[in-house]
Design a protein around this motif. Sequence first.
Motif, short mmCIF file in Angstrom:
data_model
loop_
_atom_site.label_atom_id
_atom_site.label_comp_id
_atom_site.label_asym_id
_atom_site.label_seq_id
_atom_site.Cartn_x
_atom_site.Cartn_y
_atom_site.Cartn_z
N HIS A 261 -29.45 -47.65 -0.63
CA HIS A 261 -29.28 -47.91 -2.06
C HIS A 261 -27.87 -47.53 -2.52
O HIS A 261 -27.30 -48.20 -3.40
CB HIS A 261 -30.34 -47.18 -2.87
CG HIS A 261 -31.69 -47.82 -2.79
ND1 HIS A 261 -31.97 -49.06 -3.32
CD2 HIS A 261 -32.86 -47.40 -2.21
CE1 HIS A 261 -33.23 -49.39 -3.10
NE2 HIS A 261 -33.80 -48.40 -2.43
N ALA A 262 -27.30 -46.49 -1.93
CA ALA A 262 -25.91 -46.13 -2.25
C ALA A 262 -24.94 -47.15 -1.66
O ALA A 262 -23.96 -47.54 -2.31
CB ALA A 262 -25.59 -44.73 -1.73
N MET A 263 -25.23 -47.59 -0.44
CA MET A 263 -24.35 -48.57 0.22
C MET A 263 -24.22 -49.85 -0.59
O MET A 263 -23.13 -50.43 -0.72
CB MET A 263 -24.90 -48.92 1.60
CG MET A 263 -24.77 -47.84 2.63
SD MET A 263 -25.61 -48.36 4.17
CE MET A 263 -25.84 -46.77 4.97
N LYS A 264 -25.33 -50.32 -1.16
CA LYS A 264 -25.30 -51.59 -1.89
C LYS A 264 -24.35 -51.53 -3.09
O LYS A 264 -23.84 -52.56 -3.54
CB LYS A 264 -26.69 -52.02 -2.33
CG LYS A 264 -27.31 -51.19 -3.44
CD LYS A 264 -28.67 -51.72 -3.84
CE LYS A 264 -29.37 -50.82 -4.86
NZ LYS A 264 -28.57 -50.51 -6.06
N ASP A 265 -24.09 -50.31 -3.58
CA ASP A 265 -23.20 -50.14 -4.74
C ASP A 265 -21.73 -50.05 -4.34
O ASP A 265 -20.86 -50.14 -5.22
CB ASP A 265 -23.59 -48.89 -5.52
CG ASP A 265 -24.96 -49.00 -6.18
OD1 ASP A 265 -25.39 -50.14 -6.45
OD2 ASP A 265 -25.58 -47.95 -6.43
N VAL A 266 -21.45 -49.83 -3.06
CA VAL A 266 -20.04 -49.65 -2.65
C VAL A 266 -19.56 -50.74 -1.70
O VAL A 266 -18.36 -50.86 -1.45
CB VAL A 266 -19.81 -48.26 -2.01
CG1 VAL A 266 -20.10 -47.16 -3.01
CG2 VAL A 266 -20.63 -48.08 -0.74
N ILE A 267 -20.47 -51.52 -1.15
CA ILE A 267 -20.07 -52.63 -0.28
C ILE A 267 -19.36 -53.70 -1.11
O ILE A 267 -19.80 -54.07 -2.20
CB ILE A 267 -21.31 -53.23 0.41
CG1 ILE A 267 -21.84 -52.26 1.48
CG2 ILE A 267 -21.01 -54.59 1.02
CD1 ILE A 267 -23.18 -52.66 2.07
N THR A 268 -18.23 -54.17 -0.59
CA THR A 268 -17.49 -55.26 -1.21
C THR A 268 -17.17 -56.30 -0.15
O THR A 268 -17.56 -56.16 1.02
CB THR A 268 -16.18 -54.75 -1.85
OG1 THR A 268 -15.31 -54.28 -0.79
CG2 THR A 268 -16.44 -53.62 -2.84
N SER A 269 -16.42 -57.30 -0.53
CA SER A 269 -16.00 -58.33 0.44
C SER A 269 -15.10 -57.75 1.52
O SER A 269 -14.91 -58.36 2.57
CB SER A 269 -15.30 -59.48 -0.28
OG SER A 269 -14.16 -59.00 -0.99
#
Length: 260
Positions: A197-205
């Motif tokens: 859930h934290a990763m989904k907020d910091v993953i970008t292109s």
Amino acid sequence: MSVLASGSTGNSTFIETEEGSVLVDVGLSCKKTDETLNQIGKSLHDINAIFITHEHVDHIKGLKVIAKKYDIPIYANEKTWDAIERKDIIINSDQKFHFNALEEKEILGLNVQSFNVSHDAIDPQFYTFSKGNKKISLITDTGYVSDTMKGIIKESDVFLFESNHDVDMLRMGRYPWNTKQRILSDVGHVSNEDAAHAMKDVITSNTKRIYLGHLSLDNNIKELARMSVEQILNQHDIDTHNGIMICDTDKAVPTEIYQV
């Protein structure tokens, strides 16, 4: 970069630029650290700086001997240095450098930024390393991932991200209740689901790889951690099959060197 070791028995990460090489934490013995570096074609003679995150033994086990045998600059914040010295690990003053939380320093051509995490150490902090438009962020040993942490690590090409335990395995496992409470607390460790859930907020292109780190030997399995993280990311339309690669780490076997 290579994650040399990650887990409750020892942690260390190798990062290299044209200007030199660094380790983040030395949680293996001096001998084991060198042996692990040898597996990726490196040695402790190649290391130009060491960054310490906190004073727990799985992050500083090799520090005393490495500092004595190799003239390597070592960075940690003031409270962590005090805690290290209380463990009878005395570092020569010419090797000892202060790097406090929320500071930025230019070291070996890298822009290094430190940030606090929430863990039951005296003043734990982790680091981001960037050069040009490339960025690596390391975040383990935290009970939760705050918005401040997310803001600092966002836009990274590569993450080493804590995925410590499966909550059900932990609750049903052999640990005493007070230990379970500590791990599940805000100063413990992040679960597989909370990590995702934290990763989904910091993953970008920009994001190419996420290494799952600090897996519990008793309360997690590599396949389960990866499956749990991928399932949640896929539910949020983040492609972990043809896009971002979710990578395992190991307590004793280094990951292959990855060119960021």
